[in-house]
Design an enzyme around this catalytic site. Structure first.
Site, PDB file in Angstrom:
ATOM      1  N   ASP A  96       0.822  -1.212   0.000  1.00 41.35           N
ATOM      2  CA  ASP A  96       0.000   0.000   0.000  1.00 41.35           C
ATOM      3  C   ASP A  96       0.864   1.274   0.000  1.00 41.35           C
ATOM      4  OD1 ASP A  96      -2.411   1.372   0.059  1.00 41.35           O
ATOM      5  OD2 ASP A  96      -3.222   0.237   1.737  1.00 41.35           O
ATOM      6  N   GLU A 156      -0.941   1.751  -5.153  1.00 41.88           N
ATOM      7  CA  GLU A 156      -0.486   3.130  -5.042  1.00 41.88           C
ATOM      8  C   GLU A 156      -1.534   4.095  -5.582  1.00 41.88           C
ATOM      9  OE1 GLU A 156       1.490   6.291  -7.444  1.00 41.88           O
ATOM     10  OE2 GLU A 156       0.262   4.563  -7.973  1.00 41.88           O
ATOM     11  N   TRP A 157      -2.711   3.531  -5.925  1.00 42.32           N
ATOM     12  CA  TRP A 157      -3.911   4.286  -6.314  1.00 42.32           C
ATOM     13  C   TRP A 157      -3.757   5.071  -7.624  1.00 42.32           C
ATOM     14  CZ3 TRP A 157      -2.645   6.647  -1.058  1.00 42.32           C
ATOM     15  CH2 TRP A 157      -2.792   5.698  -0.048  1.00 42.32           C
ATOM     16  N   GLY A 158      -2.708   4.775  -8.373  1.00 40.70           N
ATOM     17  CA  GLY A 158      -2.569   5.415  -9.680  1.00 40.70           C
ATOM     18  C   GLY A 158      -1.930   6.790  -9.666  1.00 40.70           C
ATOM     19  N   ASP A 172     -10.041   3.675  -3.720  1.00 40.08           N
ATOM     20  CA  ASP A 172     -10.726   2.456  -3.281  1.00 40.08           C
ATOM     21  C   ASP A 172     -12.143   2.324  -3.835  1.00 40.08           C
ATOM     22  OD1 ASP A 172      -8.454   2.132  -1.845  1.00 40.08           O
ATOM     23  OD2 ASP A 172      -9.408   2.094   0.129  1.00 40.08           O
TER      24      ASP A 172
END
Ligand code: GLA
Length: 398
Positions: free
Chosen positions: A147, A180-182, A202
């Site tokens: 994460d 890494e959520w982009g 998320d």
């Protein structure tokens, strides 16, 4: 001579470090604790889930990675600097849990974070990558979700490459899932670093709601699709960056969760198959309905997700009330999805005879109705519920 060669090679592992190849030639499939249990995960839940997945056919359908998400550890490392599984949640310890899963044909996944702390405030791996990777290897870990909380000014490429190298140095093949959520556009740099990378924030179990940290599957679908607009006319978003061994990850499945209607669960699952997305279930499989189980284990839908060509689908048309997505499959076949984005059931059509893209003779299979639906020499029409998908496979007639 052999000894000297080994010494040289062994000492120089980091210099040769690479991603473990061949582990994710199709998108990884499994189950993760987070979407249902969040901080309330424990070994009893994980074992019961694995037992259920053996009995209900999910394991045999391909859902083999059982992944512990955040909140499995104690808040502090021990005196030796090791992460410690919370004994109240995992009294048997991680090695025993890994053994339990392996004995039943599963692979064992765990979670850590590139920052000083995880998103839940537990120890992160920043500065401890090699020690943590060795610990995970000693537990038999096969999959690491990594994460991006508490990372400060850390560079994402450096952080994920460091953990990749640490995993490689620990000598146990691990599927590496970058979460890494982009933010740093990992699709542009992570091909040789991770096997999958999150493209967005998320997901949550609704169709198109937007919360502070999370959004519904349709919002995620649109976001992932809009990330890159190639100038070459054939817009397949960031699909061009995915392929065997390296996948865009629009986050885990909310299929079967209470915030979705049955139609929305089926639409969500269909679209994730069109995207060649990793299929990491997040529902409580111990209490899932037979209808949801049937969707998630449907061989024809899974064959689309797991197609060996590994080409991501793309949106061919978006009009008020509906979208048409297409995906090229191995052997000249195609998958087509008609998505009802409207709020009521309606007839959706696709005019196959006028399509230049899918030229030639094809047999049409309606995957959710489990029936053959003629050839592509005529217009296909189906009544589709709100937020549901008509999922078709077009098989080339040779
Ligand atoms: C982040 C991730 C989620 C989940 C939580 C755990 O929000 O994106 O998938 O792992 O952290 O805290």
């Amino acid at each position: 001579m052999k000894k000297i060669l080994c010494l040289l090679l062994c000492l120089s592992v980091p210099a040769f470090a690479q991603k473990f190849e061949g582990l994710a030639l199709t998108p990884p499939m499994g189950w993760n604790t987070w979407n249902t249990f969040a901080a309330n995960l424990n070994e009893a839940v994980v074992m019961a889930t694995a037992d259920t997945m053996v009995k209900n056919g999910m394991r045999d359908a391909g859902y083999v990675y059982i992944v512990l998400d955040d909140c499995w550890a104690l808040r502090e490392r021990d005196a030796a600097g090791n992460m410690v599984p919370d004994p109240a949640k995992f009294p048997g310890g991680m090695k025993a849990l890994g053994d339990y899963l392996h004995a039943r044909g599963f692979k064992f996944g765990i979670y850590s974070c590139a920052g000083s702390k995880t998103c839940g405030g537990y120890p992160g791996s920043m500065g401890n990558e090699y020690q943590d990777a060795r610990l995970f290897a000693s537990w038999g870990v096969d999959y690491l979700k990594y994460d991006w909380c508490s990372t400060g000014t850390r560079d994402a490429r450096e952080a994920y490459t460091t953990m990749r190298d640490a995993l490689f140095a620990a000598h146990r093949p691990v599927v590496f899932s970058a979460c890494e959520w982009g933010h740093s556009k990992p699709w542009e740099w992570a091909k040789d670093v991770a096997h999958l990378w999150r493209t967005t924030g998320d997901i949550v179990d609704c169709y198109d709601c937007t919360q502070r940290w999370a959004q519904g599957w349709k919002v995620i679908l649109d976001l992932q699709y809009s990330l890159v607009q190639p100038a070459d006319g054939q817009n397949n978003g960031i699909g061009q960056y995915a392929g065997p061994g390296h996948w865009n990850d629009p986050d885990m499945l909310e299929v079967g969760k209470p915030g979705l209607t049955f139609a929305e669960s089926r639409g969500h699952f269909s679209m994730w198959c069109m995207l060649a997305a990793p299929l990491i279930a997040g529902n409580d499989v111990r209490s899932m309905t037979p209808e949801i189980r049937a969707i998630m284990t449907d061989k024809e839908a899974l064959a689309i997700d797991q197609d060996p060509l590994g080409k991501e689908g793309w949106r061919m048309r978006a009009q008020s009330g509906h979208e048409i997505w297409v995906r090229e499959l191995a052997g000249g076949d195609w998958a087509v999805a008609l998505l009802n984005t409207g709020s009521t059931a309606t007839d959706l059509s696709i005019d196959f005879p006028s399509m230049w893209l899918i030229a030639g003779k094809f047999k049409i299979r309606d995957i959710w109705d489990k029936k053959d639906a003629g050839m592509n020499d005529q217009v296909f029409t189906k009544h589709v519920a709100s937020h549901d998908v008509a999922l078709l496979r077009l098989t080339k007639v040779k």
